[in-house]
Design an enzyme around this catalytic site. Structure first.
Site, mmCIF file in Angstrom:
data_model
loop_
_atom_site.group_PDB
_atom_site.id
_atom_site.type_symbol
_atom_site.label_atom_id
_atom_site.label_comp_id
_atom_site.label_asym_id
_atom_site.label_seq_id
_atom_site.Cartn_x
_atom_site.Cartn_y
_atom_site.Cartn_z
ATOM 1 N N HIS A 20 -35.930 40.496 18.110
ATOM 2 C CA HIS A 20 -35.570 39.006 17.143
ATOM 3 C C HIS A 20 -34.719 39.209 16.218
ATOM 4 C CE1 HIS A 20 -38.169 40.359 13.721
ATOM 5 N NE2 HIS A 20 -38.759 40.742 14.772
ATOM 6 N N ARG A 71 -41.034 33.970 16.189
ATOM 7 C CA ARG A 71 -39.663 34.764 16.047
ATOM 8 C C ARG A 71 -39.126 35.049 17.276
ATOM 9 N NH1 ARG A 71 -43.567 37.785 13.629
ATOM 10 N NH2 ARG A 71 -43.487 40.319 13.979
ATOM 11 N N GLU A 98 -45.549 42.341 18.109
ATOM 12 C CA GLU A 98 -45.293 43.409 17.065
ATOM 13 C C GLU A 98 -46.600 44.247 16.800
ATOM 14 O OE1 GLU A 98 -43.820 45.888 15.884
ATOM 15 O OE2 GLU A 98 -42.105 44.762 15.245
ATOM 16 N N ARG A 99 -46.650 45.473 16.319
ATOM 17 C CA ARG A 99 -47.913 46.232 15.851
ATOM 18 C C ARG A 99 -48.360 45.467 15.002
ATOM 19 N NH1 ARG A 99 -46.594 51.321 12.246
ATOM 20 N NH2 ARG A 99 -48.571 51.323 11.947
ATOM 21 N N ARG A 126 -45.098 54.885 9.778
ATOM 22 C CA ARG A 126 -44.250 55.908 10.605
ATOM 23 C C ARG A 126 -44.983 56.814 11.326
ATOM 24 N NH1 ARG A 126 -40.364 52.239 10.529
ATOM 25 N NH2 ARG A 126 -39.315 51.970 8.477
#
Length: 225
Positions: A20, A71, A98-99, A126
């Site tokens: 997106h 989005r 998304e997560r 991360r």
């Protein structure tokens, strides 16, 4: 995690992964996750850039897959309009979301670093298997209060996710819904946020060694979740 369902020998398929464009919360530097925010004007222009790349390549899709997030939906609609493929069959599923950023959802990223420290925030963002703190059930951003997900068992809706959780959520949908299209040699468009798109790309590489993965005309190379 192993991925089953390889493409039969001699069958070639194409997969385009479309991320997106910039969202309002990307612009504000907020953790977004499952918060359903729209694209900015820049984000719409980025989607148009992705669409132009697809048009120049002459790619015609057979089927599309996307998340339940606005989005991603807006990005996909722009691409299909510009490429003249508005009639493409599109399947939307929460497993491509998304997560889930848990309790970080809606927080300013710089302020969060100042509060918790760069090392801790980097680990949440991360690391593969360390999720952020869980979101409260009474939060306006908790999926349990969103009618888009009322058809999903509450225990399946995440309160927070690490990258490992996101992969485990996404791969079953890839195996059950997208791999069958690849087995039939279809040209597939997957419009999804970064974490689920990465999980899907990994699944594609494992499940479809005979597939031809096209270069993804990313709509937003700089946006982050």
């Amino acid at each position: 995690m192993s991925v089953s369902g390889t493409v039969p020998e001699g069958t070639y398929s194409t997969v385009v992964f479309l991320r997106h464009g910039q969202s309002e919360w990307n612009e504000a530097n907020l953790f977004t996750g499952w918060a359903d925010v729209p694209l900015t004007t820049l984000g719409k222009n980025e989607a148009a850039t992705g669409a132009t790349a697809i048009w120049k390549e002459g790619i015609v899709f057979d089927v599309g897959y996307t998340s339940r997030l606005l989005r991603a939906k807006q990005t996909l609609e722009i691409v299909l309009q510009i490429t003249g493929q508005e009639d493409l069959p599109v399947h939307r599923c929460w497993r491509l979301n998304e997560r889930m950023y848990g309790a970080l959802t809606g927080l300013n990223k710089k302020e969060t670093v100042l509060k918790y420290g760069e090392d801790q925030v980097t680990q949440w963002r991360r690391s593969y298997d360390t999720p952020p703190p869980e979101i409260e059930l009474d939060s306006p951003y908790a999926p349990h209060t969103d009618d888009k997900y009322c058809h999903i068992a509450e225990e399946d809706l995440p309160l927070s996710e690490c990258l490992k959780d996101c992969v485990e959520r996404t791969v079953p949908y890839w195996e059950g819904d997208i791999t069958p299209a690849l087995k039939r040699g279809k040209t597939v468009l997957v419009a999804a946020p970064s974490a689920s798109a990465s999980a899907s790309a990994s699944a594609s590489a494992s499940a479809s060694p005979s597939a031809s993965p096209s270069a993804s005309p990313s709509a937003s190379p700089s946006a982050s979740p």
